[in-house]
Design a protein around this motif. Structure first.
Motif, PDB file in Angstrom:
ATOM      1  N   SER A 126     -38.661  82.571 -11.628  1.00 14.03           N
ATOM      2  CA  SER A 126     -37.785  81.995 -10.552  1.00 14.03           C
ATOM      3  C   SER A 126     -38.439  80.779 -10.134  1.00 14.03           C
ATOM      4  O   SER A 126     -39.842  81.005  -9.149  1.00 14.03           O
ATOM      5  CB  SER A 126     -37.533  82.910  -9.607  1.00 14.03           C
ATOM      6  OG  SER A 126     -36.738  83.949  -9.984  1.00 14.03           O
ATOM      7  N   ASP A 127     -37.840  79.724  -9.786  1.00 13.09           N
ATOM      8  CA  ASP A 127     -38.307  78.734  -9.000  1.00 13.09           C
ATOM      9  C   ASP A 127     -38.069  78.965  -7.506  1.00 13.09           C
ATOM     10  O   ASP A 127     -37.307  79.916  -7.171  1.00 13.09           O
ATOM     11  CB  ASP A 127     -38.128  77.149  -9.560  1.00 13.09           C
ATOM     12  CG  ASP A 127     -36.507  76.870  -9.631  1.00 13.09           C
ATOM     13  OD1 ASP A 127     -35.957  77.727  -8.910  1.00 13.09           O
ATOM     14  OD2 ASP A 127     -36.323  75.730  -9.967  1.00 13.09           O
ATOM     15  N   THR A 128     -38.147  77.759  -6.748  1.00 13.90           N
ATOM     16  CA  THR A 128     -37.733  77.651  -5.243  1.00 13.90           C
ATOM     17  C   THR A 128     -36.353  78.277  -5.063  1.00 13.90           C
ATOM     18  O   THR A 128     -35.820  78.869  -3.886  1.00 13.90           O
ATOM     19  CB  THR A 128     -38.277  76.821  -4.545  1.00 13.90           C
ATOM     20  OG1 THR A 128     -37.862  75.681  -4.779  1.00 13.90           O
ATOM     21  CG2 THR A 128     -39.632  76.848  -4.346  1.00 13.90           C
ATOM     22  N   LEU A 129     -35.396  77.702  -5.822  1.00 11.36           N
ATOM     23  CA  LEU A 129     -34.125  77.764  -5.637  1.00 11.36           C
ATOM     24  C   LEU A 129     -33.660  79.224  -5.987  1.00 11.36           C
ATOM     25  O   LEU A 129     -32.975  79.913  -5.002  1.00 11.36           O
ATOM     26  CB  LEU A 129     -33.278  76.968  -6.733  1.00 11.36           C
ATOM     27  CG  LEU A 129     -31.798  77.066  -6.450  1.00 11.36           C
ATOM     28  CD1 LEU A 129     -31.178  75.998  -5.411  1.00 11.36           C
ATOM     29  CD2 LEU A 129     -30.842  76.544  -7.929  1.00 11.36           C
ATOM     30  N   ALA A 130     -33.945  79.602  -7.244  1.00  8.62           N
ATOM     31  CA  ALA A 130     -33.919  80.940  -7.482  1.00  8.62           C
ATOM     32  C   ALA A 130     -34.265  82.162  -6.532  1.00  8.62           C
ATOM     33  O   ALA A 130     -33.712  83.211  -6.227  1.00  8.62           O
ATOM     34  CB  ALA A 130     -34.128  81.329  -8.869  1.00  8.62           C
ATOM     35  N   THR A 131     -35.601  81.916  -6.297  1.00  8.27           N
ATOM     36  CA  THR A 131     -36.271  82.633  -5.406  1.00  8.27           C
ATOM     37  C   THR A 131     -35.705  82.868  -3.731  1.00  8.27           C
ATOM     38  O   THR A 131     -35.338  84.028  -3.406  1.00  8.27           O
ATOM     39  CB  THR A 131     -37.714  82.316  -5.115  1.00  8.27           C
ATOM     40  OG1 THR A 131     -38.491  82.188  -6.240  1.00  8.27           O
ATOM     41  CG2 THR A 131     -38.545  83.554  -4.212  1.00  8.27           C
ATOM     42  N   SER A 132     -35.387  81.778  -3.285  1.00  8.70           N
ATOM     43  CA  SER A 132     -34.612  81.782  -1.984  1.00  8.70           C
ATOM     44  C   SER A 132     -33.118  82.303  -2.203  1.00  8.70           C
ATOM     45  O   SER A 132     -32.927  82.997  -1.053  1.00  8.70           O
ATOM     46  CB  SER A 132     -34.447  80.319  -1.349  1.00  8.70           C
ATOM     47  OG  SER A 132     -34.073  79.309  -2.191  1.00  8.70           O
ATOM     48  N   TYR A 133     -32.570  82.387  -3.286  1.00  7.00           N
ATOM     49  CA  TYR A 133     -31.202  82.920  -3.604  1.00  7.00           C
ATOM     50  C   TYR A 133     -31.504  84.590  -3.499  1.00  7.00           C
ATOM     51  O   TYR A 133     -30.765  85.081  -2.860  1.00  7.00           O
ATOM     52  CB  TYR A 133     -30.584  82.534  -4.990  1.00  7.00           C
ATOM     53  CG  TYR A 133     -29.484  83.421  -5.014  1.00  7.00           C
ATOM     54  CD1 TYR A 133     -28.262  83.046  -4.416  1.00  7.00           C
ATOM     55  CD2 TYR A 133     -29.406  84.292  -6.370  1.00  7.00           C
ATOM     56  CE1 TYR A 133     -27.268  83.829  -4.608  1.00  7.00           C
ATOM     57  CE2 TYR A 133     -28.329  84.774  -6.596  1.00  7.00           C
ATOM     58  CZ  TYR A 133     -27.201  84.841  -5.949  1.00  7.00           C
ATOM     59  OH  TYR A 133     -25.823  85.326  -6.204  1.00  7.00           O
ATOM     60  N   ALA A 134     -32.487  84.988  -4.288  1.00  9.10           N
ATOM     61  CA  ALA A 134     -32.632  86.538  -4.495  1.00  9.10           C
ATOM     62  C   ALA A 134     -32.990  87.106  -2.971  1.00  9.10           C
ATOM     63  O   ALA A 134     -32.402  87.781  -2.458  1.00  9.10           O
ATOM     64  CB  ALA A 134     -33.762  86.731  -5.389  1.00  9.10           C
ATOM     65  N   LEU A 135     -33.912  86.223  -2.289  1.00  8.54           N
ATOM     66  CA  LEU A 135     -34.255  86.816  -0.998  1.00  8.54           C
ATOM     67  C   LEU A 135     -33.216  86.760  -0.246  1.00  8.54           C
ATOM     68  O   LEU A 135     -32.989  87.638   0.736  1.00  8.54           O
ATOM     69  CB  LEU A 135     -35.535  86.072  -0.607  1.00  8.54           C
ATOM     70  CG  LEU A 135     -37.059  86.233  -1.253  1.00  8.54           C
ATOM     71  CD1 LEU A 135     -37.849  85.083  -0.893  1.00  8.54           C
ATOM     72  CD2 LEU A 135     -37.363  87.679  -1.099  1.00  8.54           C
ATOM     73  N   SER A 136     -32.414  85.788  -0.176  1.00 10.38           N
ATOM     74  CA  SER A 136     -31.369  85.506   0.899  1.00 10.38           C
ATOM     75  C   SER A 136     -30.418  86.837   0.647  1.00 10.38           C
ATOM     76  O   SER A 136     -29.557  87.480   1.409  1.00 10.38           O
ATOM     77  CB  SER A 136     -30.512  84.358   0.783  1.00 10.38           C
ATOM     78  OG  SER A 136     -29.812  84.155  -0.421  1.00 10.38           O
ATOM     79  N   GLN A 137     -29.918  87.012  -1.044  1.00 11.22           N
ATOM     80  CA  GLN A 137     -29.088  87.977  -0.873  1.00 11.22           C
ATOM     81  C   GLN A 137     -29.702  89.641  -0.416  1.00 11.22           C
ATOM     82  O   GLN A 137     -28.769  90.190  -0.059  1.00 11.22           O
ATOM     83  CB  GLN A 137     -29.024  88.290  -2.634  1.00 11.22           C
ATOM     84  CG  GLN A 137     -28.200  87.147  -3.405  1.00 11.22           C
ATOM     85  CD  GLN A 137     -26.820  87.190  -2.859  1.00 11.22           C
ATOM     86  OE1 GLN A 137     -26.007  86.425  -2.023  1.00 11.22           O
ATOM     87  NE2 GLN A 137     -25.860  88.269  -3.322  1.00 11.22           N
ATOM     88  N   ALA A 138     -30.938  89.625  -0.652  1.00  4.79           N
ATOM     89  CA  ALA A 138     -31.372  91.155  -0.090  1.00  4.79           C
ATOM     90  C   ALA A 138     -31.253  91.071   1.334  1.00  4.79           C
ATOM     91  O   ALA A 138     -31.045  92.020   1.826  1.00  4.79           O
ATOM     92  CB  ALA A 138     -32.776  91.075  -0.825  1.00  4.79           C
ATOM     93  N   ILE A 139     -31.632  89.904   2.148  1.00  7.84           N
ATOM     94  CA  ILE A 139     -31.511  89.888   3.567  1.00  7.84           C
ATOM     95  C   ILE A 139     -30.086  90.007   4.181  1.00  7.84           C
ATOM     96  O   ILE A 139     -29.946  90.682   5.134  1.00  7.84           O
ATOM     97  CB  ILE A 139     -32.074  88.472   3.899  1.00  7.84           C
ATOM     98  CG1 ILE A 139     -33.602  88.354   3.694  1.00  7.84           C
ATOM     99  CG2 ILE A 139     -31.652  88.260   5.442  1.00  7.84           C
ATOM    100  CD1 ILE A 139     -34.322  86.898   3.896  1.00  7.84           C
TER     101      ILE A 139
END
Lengths: 265, 332
Positions: free
Chosen positions: A92-105
């Motif tokens: 994951s780059d920063t787009l995919a990482t921030s997406y996954a973390l935001s989904q979990a949040i």
């Protein structure tokens, strides 16, 4: 207050060595640590909890061993931890990482505050914090050096910029990225270490966070690292070793000439 | 959809265009020429100096898009990100670059999410792959230990922030012409859930190490707080800013805004001088793109000499007084 702290496990880069042939990092024997700049986010969350009560959730995405980083955060005073770890997240780059973390949040809604470190010392992008806020559509700011006030529906924070400090009032829930100036991170307590050891850390995959698969991992990452190279290490500069006063005087004259040649004076 | 043109996101303060924005035009001009497309400067503010807008043209832009609104007077993440994203969605540029300033590094990640595209942080080199038109983005990573080259092959626009002062502005060419267009955006996207209550200028004039052409830094080798004044004196003689190693900041010889390195700031001045700094990997990561580096350290094995263009291996307490005297003599 319900506070969420996203953290990253990074290689201990202070004694990293590079393979001179391939230009890649030699990972053997390199210790993994909590991103040093995340410690300020953890400390700030714990300070706020001590002052206002509440709970702190630590969240990280990475390989299974990133659980260690979460336990360390718990030993510093965080309450709970979630690890996003699955092969679908890999690359994951920063787009995919921030997406996954935001989904979990989103699973922990409602929350009051998300605190991130300024950036991770390996990738050094500083893009995941603002990215999470953008996915969640919550207000955010960066380079926070002081949380001055916590009110019912807002906070007053101080943000460091090139020429000074902005004083901002930000509605909550919000996301802040914090800098080193904000506090002095504590060491884990014995009690904290015991609690952290016993804590069950849940590992979540894409289905647990209701993520769209094509937004994750390599597939969901617009950027590609196409080449890794070794930066020019030595500039091959002129290094003088004056042995006496007159040589020292000459060395300083040389420095002045250098400054003149480069039009600095 | 077709994507065309190279965009640069310019910055202003009190209506005046910032120097970093002129530097960024140099990068943009190079990329636009390689792609044979227009270079467009985007600028947000409340009431922007007309001469500054014209200077964006003189220094490389073919076109300037100006969005003026009271809510854009100074940088706030939401109205800025929303405005830039809405312009991108309207015009579809193929590349958009911003300076890696506190503003650029804050607004661009949010814009990238809104446009679902890639963003590469703090690039030190940008080029075009001719066959594909892909932006070749090079940046230091892992504490400056590697240089990573990154592309965004399948997504548009391609976005990057560029390390400030890693290149020079073009000399203004008054014969250059271009359109300056005032655009309006929908009021609803200008809402901000953040209010700026106040701004405190850093009283230490020598603290702005990121914008300074000259940075003189001191480290542990200075031995005690009083001695740090020697660094300030030399910085003043060279009209420079004062930097400090992490150790010096931890010892409270200088405040955090002065800290250079991985847990402080990355600097790219024309001239960087490290005094009594051994040059840890973390410190070197923050200075590697400085144009000229001079080191003064008593340890010939100190890492700092690896990156120095000129170095003096000697006791700094012997070197600095001589240097100060000679610089003072030159000033007169």
């Amino acid at each position: 207050m319900k506070i969420i702290v996203p953290i990253k496990q990074v290689p201990e880069t202070s004694n990293v060595s590079m393979d001179p042939e391939t230009g890649t990092m030699i990972r053997d024997g390199v210790e993994s640590i909590i991103n040093p700049l995340d410690l300020y986010a953890i400390e700030e969350a714990v300070n706020l909890k001590e002052e206002h009560g509440g709970e702190i959730l630590v969240i990280s995405m990475g390989p299974a061993k990133a659980e260690m980083a979460i336990r360390e955060a718990i030993s510093m005073g965080c309450d709970d931890g979630i690890l996003l770890s699955n092969k679908e997240f890999a690359g994951s780059d920063t787009l995919a990482t921030s997406y996954a973390l935001s989904q979990a949040i989103k699973k922990f809604n409602p929350y009051d505050l998300i605190i991130c470190g300024e950036r991770a010392t390996d990738g050094d992008t500083g893009q995941v914090g603002p990215g999470i806020a953008a996915w969640l559509d919550i207000p955010f700011t960066t380079y926070v050096s002081n949380i001055k006030e916590v009110n019912e529906n807002s906070m007053i924070v101080q943000r460091m910029v090139e020429t000074g400090y902005e004083i901002l009032e930000i509605e909550t829930p919000c996301l802040l990225t914090v800098i080193k100036e904000i506090n002095y991170p504590r060491l884990p307590s014995m009690r904290g270490k015991l609690l952290a050891k016993k804590k069950e850390i849940k590992t979540w995959g894409p289905d647990d966070i209701g993520a769209k698969k094509d937004y994750l991992g390599l597939e969901g990452s617009p950027t590609r690292v196409v080449k890794i190279s070794k930066p020019k290490v030595s500039r091959g500069g002129e290094i003088l070793m004056p042995k006496n006063e007159s040589e020292l005087d000459k060395a300083v004259d040389g420095l002045i000439e250098y400054l003149q040649k480069k039009e600095i004076i | 959809m077709s994507y065309k043109d190279v965009w640069v996101l310019s910055e202003q303060e009190d209506g005046k265009i910032k120097l970093v924005s002129y530097e960024l035009l140099t990068r943009g001009r190079f990329l636009a020429d390689k792609r044979n497309v227009k270079l467009v400067a985007i600028i947000l503010g409340k009431s922007i100096d007309k001469e500054g807008l014209q200077e964006l043209i003189y220094r490389g832009a073919n076109k300037v898009i100006v969005i003026e609104d009271t809510s854009l007077e100074y940088f706030l993440p939401e109205p800025y990100a929303n405005t830039v994203a809405s312009l991108i969605q309207k015009y579809n540029p193929e590349i958009i670059i911003a300076s890696a300033t506190t503003t650029g590094r804050t607004v661009m990640p949010a814009v990238a999410i809104k446009c679902i595209t890639g963003l590469t942080a703090d690039c030190t080199d940008l080029d075009i792959e001719e066959e594909t038109g892909n932006l070749i983005q090079t940046r230091p990573a892992i504490g400056g230990n590697i240089l990573a080259t990154i592309m965004t092959p399948k997504y548009r626009p391609q976005m990057a922030t560029v390390r400030p002062h890693s290149n020079k502005p073009l000399v203004p060419d008054n014969s250059r012409t271009g359109d300056i267009i005032y655009e309006k955006v929908d009021k609803s996207i200008l809402k901000s859930r953040i209010k700026k209550l106040d701004f405190k200028i850093n009283q230490e004039e020598d603290a702005n190490i990121q914008d300074a052409d000259v940075v003189i830094s001191g480290g542990k080798g200075l031995k005690k707080e009083e001695n740090f004044q020697m660094i300030r004196n030399i910085a003043a003689l060279l009209d420079g800013a004062v930097g400090a190693s992490r150790e010096a900041v931890d010892l409270k010889w200088a405040t955090y805004p002065h800290q250079v390195g991985l847990s402080g700031k990355t600097v790219s001045p024309k001239f960087y001088m490290a005094v009594g700094i051994s040059g840890s990997v973390q410190h070197l990561a923050g200075i590697k793109t400085a144009e000229n580096i001079v080191a003064i350290n008593s340890d010939p094995e100190a890492q700092i000499f690896q990156v120095a263009d000129y170095g003096i291996v000697a006791d700094l307490f012997e070197v600095l007084p001589v240097l100060t005297k000679k610089l003072e003599a030159l000033k007169q």
